[in-house]
Motif scaffolding. Structure first.
Motif, PDB file in Angstrom:
ATOM      1  N   ARG A  28      -1.202   7.116 -10.078  1.00 12.28           N
ATOM      2  CA  ARG A  28       0.069   7.571  -9.754  1.00 12.28           C
ATOM      3  C   ARG A  28       0.386   7.238  -8.173  1.00 12.28           C
ATOM      4  O   ARG A  28      -0.324   7.292  -7.436  1.00 12.28           O
ATOM      5  CB  ARG A  28       0.272   9.230 -10.019  1.00 12.28           C
ATOM      6  CG  ARG A  28       1.597   9.741 -10.060  1.00 12.28           C
ATOM      7  CD  ARG A  28       1.698  11.153 -10.608  1.00 12.28           C
ATOM      8  NE  ARG A  28       3.086  11.498 -10.566  1.00 12.28           N
ATOM      9  CZ  ARG A  28       3.593  12.703 -10.869  1.00 12.28           C
ATOM     10  NH1 ARG A  28       2.828  13.513 -11.067  1.00 12.28           N
ATOM     11  NH2 ARG A  28       4.697  13.070 -10.933  1.00 12.28           N
ATOM     12  N   THR A  29       1.796   6.819  -7.888  1.00 10.88           N
ATOM     13  CA  THR A  29       2.168   6.405  -6.804  1.00 10.88           C
ATOM     14  C   THR A  29       2.931   7.513  -5.974  1.00 10.88           C
ATOM     15  O   THR A  29       3.931   8.203  -6.674  1.00 10.88           O
ATOM     16  CB  THR A  29       2.872   5.139  -6.822  1.00 10.88           C
ATOM     17  OG1 THR A  29       2.419   4.153  -7.468  1.00 10.88           O
ATOM     18  CG2 THR A  29       3.263   4.692  -5.520  1.00 10.88           C
ATOM     19  N   VAL A  30       2.551   7.676  -4.907  1.00  7.14           N
ATOM     20  CA  VAL A  30       3.420   8.660  -4.073  1.00  7.14           C
ATOM     21  C   VAL A  30       3.621   7.947  -2.671  1.00  7.14           C
ATOM     22  O   VAL A  30       2.861   6.932  -2.237  1.00  7.14           O
ATOM     23  CB  VAL A  30       2.617  10.163  -3.733  1.00  7.14           C
ATOM     24  CG1 VAL A  30       2.523  10.717  -5.055  1.00  7.14           C
ATOM     25  CG2 VAL A  30       1.273   9.889  -3.065  1.00  7.14           C
ATOM     26  N   TYR A  31       4.519   8.372  -1.892  1.00  9.29           N
ATOM     27  CA  TYR A  31       4.958   7.962  -0.779  1.00  9.29           C
ATOM     28  C   TYR A  31       4.690   8.886   0.497  1.00  9.29           C
ATOM     29  O   TYR A  31       5.390  10.149   0.319  1.00  9.29           O
ATOM     30  CB  TYR A  31       6.187   7.174  -0.671  1.00  9.29           C
ATOM     31  CG  TYR A  31       6.557   6.297  -1.576  1.00  9.29           C
ATOM     32  CD1 TYR A  31       6.122   4.834  -1.333  1.00  9.29           C
ATOM     33  CD2 TYR A  31       6.693   6.560  -2.820  1.00  9.29           C
ATOM     34  CE1 TYR A  31       6.215   3.764  -2.167  1.00  9.29           C
ATOM     35  CE2 TYR A  31       6.850   5.508  -3.759  1.00  9.29           C
ATOM     36  CZ  TYR A  31       6.494   3.921  -3.187  1.00  9.29           C
ATOM     37  OH  TYR A  31       6.550   3.054  -4.472  1.00  9.29           O
ATOM     38  N   VAL A  32       3.983   8.495   1.661  1.00  8.38           N
ATOM     39  CA  VAL A  32       3.542   9.488   2.603  1.00  8.38           C
ATOM     40  C   VAL A  32       4.260   9.088   3.906  1.00  8.38           C
ATOM     41  O   VAL A  32       4.060   7.965   4.185  1.00  8.38           O
ATOM     42  CB  VAL A  32       2.261   9.677   2.739  1.00  8.38           C
ATOM     43  CG1 VAL A  32       1.606  10.452   3.836  1.00  8.38           C
ATOM     44  CG2 VAL A  32       1.474  10.277   1.255  1.00  8.38           C
ATOM     45  N   THR A  33       4.981  10.154   4.478  1.00  3.60           N
ATOM     46  CA  THR A  33       5.090   9.974   5.814  1.00  3.60           C
ATOM     47  C   THR A  33       4.387  10.427   6.949  1.00  3.60           C
ATOM     48  O   THR A  33       3.734  11.263   6.778  1.00  3.60           O
ATOM     49  CB  THR A  33       6.589  10.942   6.477  1.00  3.60           C
ATOM     50  OG1 THR A  33       7.672  10.606   5.224  1.00  3.60           O
ATOM     51  CG2 THR A  33       7.025  10.751   7.619  1.00  3.60           C
ATOM     52  N   PRO A  34       3.550   9.187   7.540  1.00  6.21           N
ATOM     53  CA  PRO A  34       2.379   9.539   8.475  1.00  6.21           C
ATOM     54  C   PRO A  34       2.900  10.528   9.514  1.00  6.21           C
ATOM     55  O   PRO A  34       4.063  10.758  10.225  1.00  6.21           O
ATOM     56  CB  PRO A  34       2.353   8.116   9.110  1.00  6.21           C
ATOM     57  CG  PRO A  34       3.508   7.635   8.933  1.00  6.21           C
ATOM     58  CD  PRO A  34       4.178   7.911   7.796  1.00  6.21           C
ATOM     59  N   TYR A  35       1.937  11.367  10.010  1.00  2.00           N
ATOM     60  CA  TYR A  35       2.076  12.270  11.126  1.00  2.00           C
ATOM     61  C   TYR A  35       2.147  11.166  12.364  1.00  2.00           C
ATOM     62  O   TYR A  35       3.107  12.012  13.391  1.00  2.00           O
ATOM     63  CB  TYR A  35       0.878  13.006  11.538  1.00  2.00           C
ATOM     64  CG  TYR A  35       0.734  14.264  10.480  1.00  2.00           C
ATOM     65  CD1 TYR A  35       1.708  15.011  10.307  1.00  2.00           C
ATOM     66  CD2 TYR A  35      -0.294  14.191   9.345  1.00  2.00           C
ATOM     67  CE1 TYR A  35       1.391  16.244   9.372  1.00  2.00           C
ATOM     68  CE2 TYR A  35      -0.339  15.387   8.537  1.00  2.00           C
ATOM     69  CZ  TYR A  35       0.273  16.175   8.630  1.00  2.00           C
ATOM     70  OH  TYR A  35       0.398  17.325   7.736  1.00  2.00           O
ATOM     71  N   VAL A  36       1.688  10.313  12.524  1.00  2.00           N
ATOM     72  CA  VAL A  36       1.666   9.327  13.739  1.00  2.00           C
ATOM     73  C   VAL A  36       2.951   8.627  13.913  1.00  2.00           C
ATOM     74  O   VAL A  36       3.456   8.051  12.876  1.00  2.00           O
ATOM     75  CB  VAL A  36       0.426   8.648  13.864  1.00  2.00           C
ATOM     76  CG1 VAL A  36       0.458   7.557  15.157  1.00  2.00           C
ATOM     77  CG2 VAL A  36      -0.675   9.381  14.111  1.00  2.00           C
ATOM     78  N   SER A  37       3.703   8.568  15.142  1.00  2.00           N
ATOM     79  CA  SER A  37       4.648   7.729  15.109  1.00  2.00           C
ATOM     80  C   SER A  37       4.041   6.551  16.013  1.00  2.00           C
ATOM     81  O   SER A  37       3.805   6.497  17.114  1.00  2.00           O
ATOM     82  CB  SER A  37       5.632   8.365  16.221  1.00  2.00           C
ATOM     83  OG  SER A  37       6.683   7.418  16.480  1.00  2.00           O
TER      84      SER A  37
ATOM     85  N   SER B 208       6.501  12.509   0.815  1.00  3.78           N
ATOM     86  CA  SER B 208       7.865  12.507   0.855  1.00  3.78           C
ATOM     87  C   SER B 208       8.558  12.036  -0.354  1.00  3.78           C
ATOM     88  O   SER B 208       9.875  12.265  -0.548  1.00  3.78           O
ATOM     89  CB  SER B 208       8.570  11.417   2.299  1.00  3.78           C
ATOM     90  OG  SER B 208       7.905  10.088   2.065  1.00  3.78           O
ATOM     91  N   ARG B 209       7.874  11.153  -1.016  1.00  4.01           N
ATOM     92  CA  ARG B 209       8.438  11.115  -2.581  1.00  4.01           C
ATOM     93  C   ARG B 209       7.301  10.784  -3.542  1.00  4.01           C
ATOM     94  O   ARG B 209       6.356  10.466  -3.038  1.00  4.01           O
ATOM     95  CB  ARG B 209       9.276   9.679  -2.429  1.00  4.01           C
ATOM     96  CG  ARG B 209       9.977   9.140  -3.855  1.00  4.01           C
ATOM     97  CD  ARG B 209      11.039   8.369  -3.327  1.00  4.01           C
ATOM     98  NE  ARG B 209      10.654   7.016  -2.969  1.00  4.01           N
ATOM     99  CZ  ARG B 209      10.209   6.056  -3.519  1.00  4.01           C
ATOM    100  NH1 ARG B 209      10.521   6.025  -4.912  1.00  4.01           N
ATOM    101  NH2 ARG B 209       9.807   4.817  -3.111  1.00  4.01           N
ATOM    102  N   VAL B 210       7.524  11.076  -4.972  1.00  2.00           N
ATOM    103  CA  VAL B 210       6.664  10.885  -5.868  1.00  2.00           C
ATOM    104  C   VAL B 210       7.267  10.260  -6.930  1.00  2.00           C
ATOM    105  O   VAL B 210       8.532  10.554  -7.557  1.00  2.00           O
ATOM    106  CB  VAL B 210       6.185  12.275  -6.330  1.00  2.00           C
ATOM    107  CG1 VAL B 210       5.304  12.293  -7.612  1.00  2.00           C
ATOM    108  CG2 VAL B 210       5.712  13.232  -5.133  1.00  2.00           C
ATOM    109  N   ASP B 211       6.689   9.076  -7.374  1.00  2.00           N
ATOM    110  CA  ASP B 211       7.183   8.349  -8.455  1.00  2.00           C
ATOM    111  C   ASP B 211       7.019   9.197  -9.771  1.00  2.00           C
ATOM    112  O   ASP B 211       5.799   9.688  -9.896  1.00  2.00           O
ATOM    113  CB  ASP B 211       6.723   7.181  -8.555  1.00  2.00           C
ATOM    114  CG  ASP B 211       6.930   5.874  -7.618  1.00  2.00           C
ATOM    115  OD1 ASP B 211       8.197   6.413  -6.784  1.00  2.00           O
ATOM    116  OD2 ASP B 211       6.620   4.537  -7.496  1.00  2.00           O
ATOM    117  N   PRO B 212       7.749   9.023 -10.818  1.00  2.00           N
ATOM    118  CA  PRO B 212       7.785   9.690 -12.187  1.00  2.00           C
ATOM    119  C   PRO B 212       6.440   9.076 -12.689  1.00  2.00           C
ATOM    120  O   PRO B 212       6.007   7.742 -12.616  1.00  2.00           O
ATOM    121  CB  PRO B 212       9.015   9.281 -12.900  1.00  2.00           C
ATOM    122  CG  PRO B 212       9.990   8.809 -11.945  1.00  2.00           C
ATOM    123  CD  PRO B 212       9.022   8.568 -10.721  1.00  2.00           C
ATOM    124  N   SER B 213       5.666  10.075 -13.360  1.00  2.00           N
ATOM    125  CA  SER B 213       4.441   9.528 -14.227  1.00  2.00           C
ATOM    126  C   SER B 213       4.812   8.730 -15.253  1.00  2.00           C
ATOM    127  O   SER B 213       5.376   9.422 -16.154  1.00  2.00           O
ATOM    128  CB  SER B 213       3.602  10.772 -14.508  1.00  2.00           C
ATOM    129  OG  SER B 213       2.587  10.382 -15.176  1.00  2.00           O
TER     130      SER B 213
END
Length: 315
Positions: free
Chosen positions: A251-260, A240-245
């Motif tokens: 490298r850090t990215v942010y992930v929205t999980p499939y599971v609620s 859902s979001r990627v931090d600038p390199s």
């Protein structure tokens, strides 16, 4: 009228005449000589009687309603009870329908990934074992459940088993701050480690600081040694979001999980690992992009528009 001797004699006389008329009327039957007088009286007083009756009937109806209220109350109570039972059955059917859909989705994931699973129901949530994001499921040692087994549902990775009792087990959810799982990016195979952040997206540290990652890329579990605690190929989530390199080693990215994680009901514990890595086969099909309509404008010359020669002559 005063109560005198004459008035008393008049009253006795009227009573005697009345009895005589009644006797004559009864004996005369349908040919009674007073029948005409009776019909005339009915014509005069009939409308008055109807008006009085109309005024009295609602009272009578009310009395009847009160008299029958006991029976009606019993019937109303019976109908209310039947209605409540019907609503309960419909609600139960709706819940069962939802759970069947969850089970179907989970069995589909298990089939595509070749995971042998043990179905379970979430029976409690909370920090029973000192964790902030945990659930308790209704299977345990007696069902073949062991510590460090992967837990999933029809959407993807739920967590891992941390504590096991005879008939229950505690599962640490993937969004817990103490949770970490190895991940692999779809297609590019970039590896990383995802950590929980409570109700925020998962934080993933990619091992390659120069990895080309974009929003919408998807991740699955990389798998652990001997498939414990994680089997490979379980869907994790979407970037859902990627931090600038910044030239870092990672490298850090942010992930929205499939599971609620706040709506867990039916889950499955992987008790038999796949013979080979399913890689990306368990991921859901990508949504097809919505085509963008294009508008083409064509200019048609008017019949009255001058031709090129005429334009030159006019100039």
């Amino acid at each position: 009228m005063r109560d005198t001797r004459e008035s008393r004699l008049l009253l006795v006389l009227l009573i005697a005449v009345a009895f005589a008329l009644i006797t004559v009327d009864i004996r005369g039957g349908e040919d009674s000589p007073v029948d005409g007088a009776r019909q005339g009286a009915a014509t005069v007083f009939g409308p008055i009687e109807n008006g009085v009756s109309a005024a009295v009937d609602p009272v009578g109806n009310a009395v009847s309603a009160v008299r029958d209220s006991g029976e009606r109350y019993d019937r109303l109570a019976e109908l209310t009870k039947e209605n409540a039972a019907l609503k309960a059955r419909l609600g139960s059917d709706d819940r069962n329908s939802s759970r069947l859909k969850q089970l179907d989705k989970m069995l589909k994931i298990a089939g595509e990934g070749q995971y042998g699973i043990k179905g379970a129901e979430v029976i409690a949530i909370g920090a029973a074992q000192g964790f902030s994001w945990t659930i308790t499921i209704d299977v345990g040692v007696n069902d073949g459940i062991r510590r460090d087994m992967t837990v999933l549902n029809g959407d993807g990775l739920v967590g891992r088993v941390t504590t096991v009792g005879p008939n229950t087990a505690t599962v640490l959810l993937a969004n817990d701050p103490d949770f970490t799982v190895g991940t692999r990016m779809e297609s590019t195979d970039e590896l990383g480690f995802a950590s929980g952040q409570g109700d925020r997206p998962l934080r993933v540290e990619l091992l390659n600081g120069k990895a080309e990652i974009k929003k919408g890329d998807r991740l699955v579990t990389f798998g652990s040694q001997a498939d414990r605690p994680f089997v490979p190929g379980v869907p994790v989530g979407v970037v859902s979001r990627v931090d600038p390199s910044g030239g870092d080693l990672t490298r850090t990215v942010y992930v929205t999980p499939y599971v609620s994680f706040t709506k867990l009901d039916i889950v499955g514990v992987v008790v038999q690992t796949p013979k080979k890595d399913p890689r990306d086969t368990v991921l859901p099909a990508k949504p097809k992009p919505t085509p963008t309509p294009t508008v083409t404008v064509t200019v048609t010359p008017s019949a009255n528009a001058p031709v090129a020669g005429e334009i030159q002559q006019q100039q």
